[in-house]
Motif scaffolding. Structure first.
Motif, PDB file in Angstrom:
ATOM      1  N   LYS A   4      -2.780   2.155  -1.143  1.00 42.41           N
ATOM      2  CA  LYS A   4      -2.442   0.989  -1.955  1.00 42.41           C
ATOM      3  C   LYS A   4      -3.466  -0.127  -1.769  1.00 42.41           C
ATOM      4  N   ASP A   5      -4.079  -0.176  -0.593  1.00 41.28           N
ATOM      5  CA  ASP A   5      -5.085  -1.204  -0.323  1.00 41.28           C
ATOM      6  C   ASP A   5      -6.466  -0.816  -0.836  1.00 41.28           C
ATOM      7  N   ILE A   6      -6.792   0.463  -0.711  1.00 38.77           N
ATOM      8  CA  ILE A   6      -8.157   0.875  -1.045  1.00 38.77           C
ATOM      9  C   ILE A   6      -8.337   1.206  -2.527  1.00 38.77           C
ATOM     10  N   ARG A   7      -7.262   1.559  -3.232  1.00 33.50           N
ATOM     11  CA  ARG A   7      -7.399   1.953  -4.635  1.00 33.50           C
ATOM     12  C   ARG A   7      -7.973   0.832  -5.505  1.00 33.50           C
ATOM     13  N   PRO A   8      -7.454  -0.407  -5.420  1.00 30.13           N
ATOM     14  CA  PRO A   8      -8.029  -1.471  -6.251  1.00 30.13           C
ATOM     15  C   PRO A   8      -9.508  -1.706  -5.968  1.00 30.13           C
ATOM     16  N   VAL A   9      -9.907  -1.565  -4.703  1.00 29.65           N
ATOM     17  CA  VAL A   9     -11.308  -1.751  -4.336  1.00 29.65           C
ATOM     18  C   VAL A   9     -12.168  -0.679  -4.987  1.00 29.65           C
ATOM     19  N   LEU A  10     -11.722   0.585  -4.905  1.00 30.90           N
ATOM     20  CA  LEU A  10     -12.474   1.682  -5.502  1.00 30.90           C
ATOM     21  C   LEU A  10     -12.591   1.521  -7.014  1.00 30.90           C
ATOM     22  N   SER A  32      -0.960  11.813  -6.355  1.00 28.75           N
ATOM     23  CA  SER A  32      -0.427  12.468  -5.157  1.00 28.75           C
ATOM     24  C   SER A  32       0.343  11.495  -4.285  1.00 28.75           C
ATOM     25  N   HIS A  33      -0.183  10.286  -4.140  1.00 26.94           N
ATOM     26  CA  HIS A  33       0.532   9.276  -3.356  1.00 26.94           C
ATOM     27  C   HIS A  33       1.822   8.848  -4.046  1.00 26.94           C
ATOM     28  N   GLN A  34       1.783   8.746  -5.371  1.00 30.71           N
ATOM     29  CA  GLN A  34       3.002   8.414  -6.103  1.00 30.71           C
ATOM     30  C   GLN A  34       4.028   9.539  -5.970  1.00 30.71           C
ATOM     31  N   TRP A  35       3.555  10.781  -6.016  1.00 31.05           N
ATOM     32  CA  TRP A  35       4.461  11.919  -5.835  1.00 31.05           C
ATOM     33  C   TRP A  35       5.144  11.851  -4.469  1.00 31.05           C
ATOM     34  N   ALA A  36       4.370  11.570  -3.424  1.00 31.98           N
ATOM     35  CA  ALA A  36       4.935  11.486  -2.080  1.00 31.98           C
ATOM     36  C   ALA A  36       5.968  10.372  -1.986  1.00 31.98           C
ATOM     37  N   SER A  37       5.647   9.221  -2.566  1.00 25.32           N
ATOM     38  CA  SER A  37       6.572   8.088  -2.518  1.00 25.32           C
ATOM     39  C   SER A  37       7.869   8.399  -3.256  1.00 25.32           C
ATOM     40  N   ARG A  38       7.765   8.994  -4.431  1.00 23.03           N
ATOM     41  CA  ARG A  38       8.965   9.333  -5.200  1.00 23.03           C
ATOM     42  C   ARG A  38       9.772  10.426  -4.517  1.00 23.03           C
ATOM     43  N   GLY A  42      13.761  10.941  -3.068  1.00 25.46           N
ATOM     44  CA  GLY A  42      14.617  11.923  -3.720  1.00 25.46           C
ATOM     45  C   GLY A  42      14.391  12.034  -5.208  1.00 25.46           C
ATOM     46  N   LEU A  43      13.310  11.429  -5.703  1.00 20.00           N
ATOM     47  CA  LEU A  43      12.978  11.510  -7.130  1.00 20.00           C
ATOM     48  C   LEU A  43      11.930  12.595  -7.309  1.00 20.00           C
ATOM     49  N   TRP A  44      12.364  13.782  -7.693  1.00 19.89           N
ATOM     50  CA  TRP A  44      11.493  14.948  -7.657  1.00 19.89           C
ATOM     51  C   TRP A  44      10.710  15.122  -8.945  1.00 19.89           C
ATOM     52  N   ALA A  45       9.492  15.575  -8.788  1.00 18.81           N
ATOM     53  CA  ALA A  45       8.629  15.925  -9.915  1.00 18.81           C
ATOM     54  C   ALA A  45       7.747  17.082  -9.492  1.00 18.81           C
ATOM     55  N   ASP A  46       7.352  17.896 -10.452  1.00 23.24           N
ATOM     56  CA  ASP A  46       6.485  19.027 -10.129  1.00 23.24           C
ATOM     57  C   ASP A  46       5.113  18.515  -9.715  1.00 23.24           C
ATOM     58  N   PRO A  47       4.660  18.859  -8.497  1.00 19.80           N
ATOM     59  CA  PRO A  47       3.350  18.375  -8.045  1.00 19.80           C
ATOM     60  C   PRO A  47       2.228  19.044  -8.821  1.00 19.80           C
TER      61      PRO A  47
END
Length: 298
Positions: A4-10, A32-38, A42-47
């Motif tokens: 979350k910190d490095i993405r805006p910089v990149l 991938s990070h959003q998938w992990a957070s969701r 318990g909010l499942w999505a196909d990776p």
């Protein structure tokens, strides 16, 4: 958290230096990070990313949570087996790091408790055994350093960083290329540390898994050699002696509980030769799997 910190910089750098649509790699990491957070919620999505990348993101997302909270999250049935196996590898890395450079008993117990929890979840699949298969795991001479877990530096061979994170083929063969030599040598110690912490019913299930007996005996042989060569001296506390005694009992019991078909003829011969001088008692028990009852290799 770090993403979350490095993405805006990149993204800012990309916009200034290159311009146009952000590269697919940044989007893949973001997804991938959003998938992990969701998923933790318990909010499942196909990776849509490789299991190794998802495991690293999941590990990062779970950092800071209590052991009980993490165990509850990982107990949900929707998790992908490959992701959990690779997450187990990351927690084993933490467990070994704590034994090599202790930061406190609480940290060591946490890593072991989470590893045992994952092993209990995965025990019916043979996939987890791949983490402890050290055959053909030689390291390349030219290496770079890359941090993959909380503060731990791990060794990456040139050309294998992206291969480990972004490909599925032969993924477990890359395990030895993303950890230190010390951790590789201590994987047999980790194997029996975890098995000594599981319930009796879990141990009974493990014995039934194809390939378990062979991996168990080979890990025991490797542990004996570590002990005899003094390489377990770097491990804190009296754990090596205790684990060695527990390992022998696990091996002896596993042989008694395993059917003759658990080993091929060549596997049994190999294990008997390996154990002949190191532990005659184990060799004698292996000989009870009579050759004529075994499947001969063609």
């Amino acid at each position: 958290r770090w993403w979350k910190d490095i993405r805006p910089v990149l993204c800012s750098l990309w916009g200034r230096l290159v311009g146009g649509e952000e590269p697919a790699l940044i989007q893949l990491l973001d997804d991938s990070h959003q998938w992990a957070s969701r998923s933790v919620q318990g909010l499942w999505a196909d990776p849509s990313a490789p299991a190794a990348l998802l495991a690293v993101c999941l590990y990062s997302e779970l950092q800071g949570g209590s052991t009980e909270h993490i165990q509850a999250r990982l107990a949900l049935p929707e998790w992908n087996t490959q992701v959990l196996v690779l997450l187990l590898f990351l927690y084993i890395t933490d467990f070994l790091a704590e034994h090599l450079k202790p930061q406190g008993e609480k940290n060591s117990n946490r890593a072991k408790d989470l590893s045992v929890h994952l092993l209990t979840r995965l025990v019916d699949s043979s996939d987890w055994l791949s983490l402890f298969n050290q055959s053909g795991s030689g390291m390349e001479s030219s290496t770079v350093k890359f941090s993959v877990t909380a503060g731990h530096m791990v060794t990456w061979s040139h050309g294998h960083l992206l291969r480990f994170i972004f490909t599925e083929q032969s993924i477990y063969r890359c395990i030895s290329m993303v950890t230190t030599d010390s951790n590789i040598s201590l994987m047999p110690f980790a194997f029996y540390s975890l098995l000594s912490g599981v319930d009796e019913c879990v141990m009974m299930r493990a014995v039934k898994v194809p390939g378990f007996l062979y991996t168990a005996v080979m890990s025991y042989v490797a542990l004996l050699k570590l002990f005899l060569n003094g390489h377990t001296a770097a491990v804190s506390s009296d754990a090596p002696q205790q684990i060695l005694a527990a390992a022998q009992q696990i091996v002896l019991r596993s042989v008694h509980l395993s059917p003759a078909s658990a080993l091929s003829h060549s596997q049994r011969s190999q294990l008997e030769a390996e154990c002949a001088e190191l532990d005659p008692e184990v060799t004698a028990v292996l000989s009870t799997l009579h050759p004529q009852d075994l499947d001969f290799d063609l």
